[in-house]
Motif scaffolding. Structure first.
Motif, PDB file in Angstrom:
ATOM      1  N   GLN A 187       0.825  -1.197   0.000  1.00 46.04           N
ATOM      2  CA  GLN A 187       0.000   0.000   0.000  1.00 46.04           C
ATOM      3  C   GLN A 187       0.864   1.254   0.000  1.00 46.04           C
ATOM      4  O   GLN A 187       2.056   1.215   0.315  1.00 46.04           O
ATOM      5  CB  GLN A 187      -0.944   0.019   1.203  1.00 46.04           C
ATOM      6  CG  GLN A 187      -0.259   0.150   2.546  1.00 46.04           C
ATOM      7  CD  GLN A 187      -1.245   0.317   3.705  1.00 46.04           C
ATOM      8  OE1 GLN A 187      -2.454   0.359   3.518  1.00 46.04           O
ATOM      9  NE2 GLN A 187      -0.726   0.418   4.908  1.00 46.04           N
ATOM     10  N   GLY A 207      -3.061  -1.610  -2.255  1.00 49.53           N
ATOM     11  CA  GLY A 207      -4.086  -0.819  -1.583  1.00 49.53           C
ATOM     12  C   GLY A 207      -3.702   0.641  -1.567  1.00 49.53           C
ATOM     13  O   GLY A 207      -2.558   0.978  -1.243  1.00 49.53           O
ATOM     14  N   ASN A 228      -7.892   2.197   1.315  1.00 48.96           N
ATOM     15  CA  ASN A 228      -7.651   2.127   2.753  1.00 48.96           C
ATOM     16  C   ASN A 228      -7.697   3.536   3.345  1.00 48.96           C
ATOM     17  O   ASN A 228      -6.682   4.241   3.384  1.00 48.96           O
ATOM     18  CB  ASN A 228      -6.301   1.464   3.031  1.00 48.96           C
ATOM     19  CG  ASN A 228      -6.241   0.034   2.501  1.00 48.96           C
ATOM     20  OD1 ASN A 228      -7.281  -0.558   2.197  1.00 48.96           O
ATOM     21  ND2 ASN A 228      -5.051  -0.517   2.392  1.00 48.96           N
ATOM     22  N   PHE A 256      -9.943  -1.215   3.982  1.00 49.05           N
ATOM     23  CA  PHE A 256      -9.319  -1.376   5.291  1.00 49.05           C
ATOM     24  C   PHE A 256      -9.262   0.011   5.935  1.00 49.05           C
ATOM     25  O   PHE A 256      -8.601   0.911   5.414  1.00 49.05           O
ATOM     26  CB  PHE A 256      -7.900  -1.924   5.176  1.00 49.05           C
ATOM     27  CG  PHE A 256      -7.804  -3.385   4.790  1.00 49.05           C
ATOM     28  CD1 PHE A 256      -8.920  -4.132   4.483  1.00 49.05           C
ATOM     29  CD2 PHE A 256      -6.571  -4.014   4.739  1.00 49.05           C
ATOM     30  CE1 PHE A 256      -8.829  -5.473   4.133  1.00 49.05           C
ATOM     31  CE2 PHE A 256      -6.447  -5.345   4.398  1.00 49.05           C
ATOM     32  CZ  PHE A 256      -7.576  -6.085   4.092  1.00 49.05           C
ATOM     33  N   TRP A 258      -8.374   2.829   8.935  1.00 43.77           N
ATOM     34  CA  TRP A 258      -7.367   3.090   9.966  1.00 43.77           C
ATOM     35  C   TRP A 258      -7.683   4.391  10.685  1.00 43.77           C
ATOM     36  O   TRP A 258      -8.414   5.217  10.171  1.00 43.77           O
ATOM     37  CB  TRP A 258      -5.960   3.161   9.342  1.00 43.77           C
ATOM     38  CG  TRP A 258      -5.839   4.074   8.150  1.00 43.77           C
ATOM     39  CD1 TRP A 258      -5.991   3.749   6.829  1.00 43.77           C
ATOM     40  CD2 TRP A 258      -5.555   5.482   8.154  1.00 43.77           C
ATOM     41  NE1 TRP A 258      -5.814   4.853   6.014  1.00 43.77           N
ATOM     42  CE2 TRP A 258      -5.554   5.934   6.795  1.00 43.77           C
ATOM     43  CE3 TRP A 258      -5.296   6.423   9.160  1.00 43.77           C
ATOM     44  CZ2 TRP A 258      -5.306   7.267   6.426  1.00 43.77           C
ATOM     45  CZ3 TRP A 258      -5.055   7.752   8.789  1.00 43.77           C
ATOM     46  CH2 TRP A 258      -5.063   8.158   7.438  1.00 43.77           C
TER      47      TRP A 258
END
Length: 292
Positions: A187, A207, A228, A256, A258
């Motif tokens: 990523q 990603g 992400n 995903f 964060w």
């Protein structure tokens, strides 16, 4: 290509609209946290110094399979695992090399960085912990039977780092079918860097770090398998829009989120339908996902 992109955008927007209707829910099963990956941010970084072997070992002891790291390059061309472009925050570089401010990673050799204490800032227990090279890190991840979300950090500072990273991964056996099938994601915040990775080895799952506009997602879907974003920048509708697009490996784009560190936020983002949660406290996230 244009027709396909417009069809995908239309589908995404219709999905968003449906999710905004009264009584609509997130994807079935995900409220309970089923199939949501838990990724240790820089290892188990709430409990051990970030991006160190101690941190991924702590994640392993917690039973966490996925770990995330950050890769940069030294003055003499060694890939090392460290987050900031300066060594000041997470090592004793200011004391060891007082005259070399601002202590940028790229201005120090691998041997100089290896001499630094990367653990005392976190606590006396970790005094003497070192900044690992990417090679050392990969071997520990392999030893722990873990999976890796590898971030190419600040690629604009390190021309050619994408090719160098892939070469090291290949030399360590991480670009074989077994690893590429579900143990490695590369990523970056840089779309250009991810395009280079994809062009060099289209088999690698990638990603993009960030929250692109829905109208821009067709372009991203050409070279990345996931989006992400920061958890605070997304919604159920946005996640549904991302899922409506198919990436270069003919799978729906994944999300995903964060960095999620508490149970209420875990439950919120899981209701959005995310596929993974990146966290400093993977045990807290896992417990929240398993709670009835």
């Amino acid at each position: 290509m244009y027709a396909r992109a417009m069809a995908a955008i239309t589908t995404a927007l219709l999905g968003v609209a449906a999710l905004l209707l009264p009584g609509s829910d997130a994807r079935a099963g995900d409220v309970a946290g089923e199939h949501v990956a838990v990724i240790g941010h820089r290892g188990a970084s709430a409990y051990a110094p970030e991006n160190t072997l101690a941190s991924i070992d702590k994640a392993a002891r917690l039973g966490i399979t996925w770990v995330e790291n950050d890769v940069q390059r030294t003055k003499d061309g060694e890939l090392v695992v460290v987050h900031d472009d300066s060594l000041q925050r997470t090592t004793d570089v200011e004391q060891v090399f007082p005259g070399r401010s601002p202590w940028k990673v790229k201005d120090f050799t691998a041997a100089e960085i290896a001499s630094l204490d990367a653990g005392s800032w976190f606590g006396p227990k970790y005094a003497g912990t070192r900044v690992p090279t990417l090679r050392q890190y990969m071997r520990r991840v392999e030893h722990n039977h873990q999976k890796l979300l590898l971030e190419i950090k600040n690629p604009e500072l390190y021309p050619g780092i994408e090719r160098q990273t892939l070469k090291l991964l290949a030399n360590e056996g991480w670009l074989d079918r077994q690893h590429l099938a579900g143990r490695l994601i590369v990523q970056s915040f840089s779309a250009d860097s991810l395009k280079i990775v994809h062009d060099l080895d289209p088999a690698v799952t990638t990603g993009f770090l960030g929250t692109p506009r829905v109208s821009d997602l067709p372009a991203y879907a050409a070279f990345t398998d996931g989006i992400n974003p920061s958890y605070s920048s997304i919604s159920t509708g946005y996640v549904a829009a991302v899922h409506a697009f198919t990436g270069p490996h003919d799978r729906p784009l994944e999300v995903f989120a964060w960095t999620v560190n508490d149970a209420p936020t875990v439950r919120r983002v899981v209701r959005y339908g995310v596929d993974g949660v990146i966290t400093n406290k993977p045990d807290v996230v896992r417990a929240a996902l398993q709670a009835p």
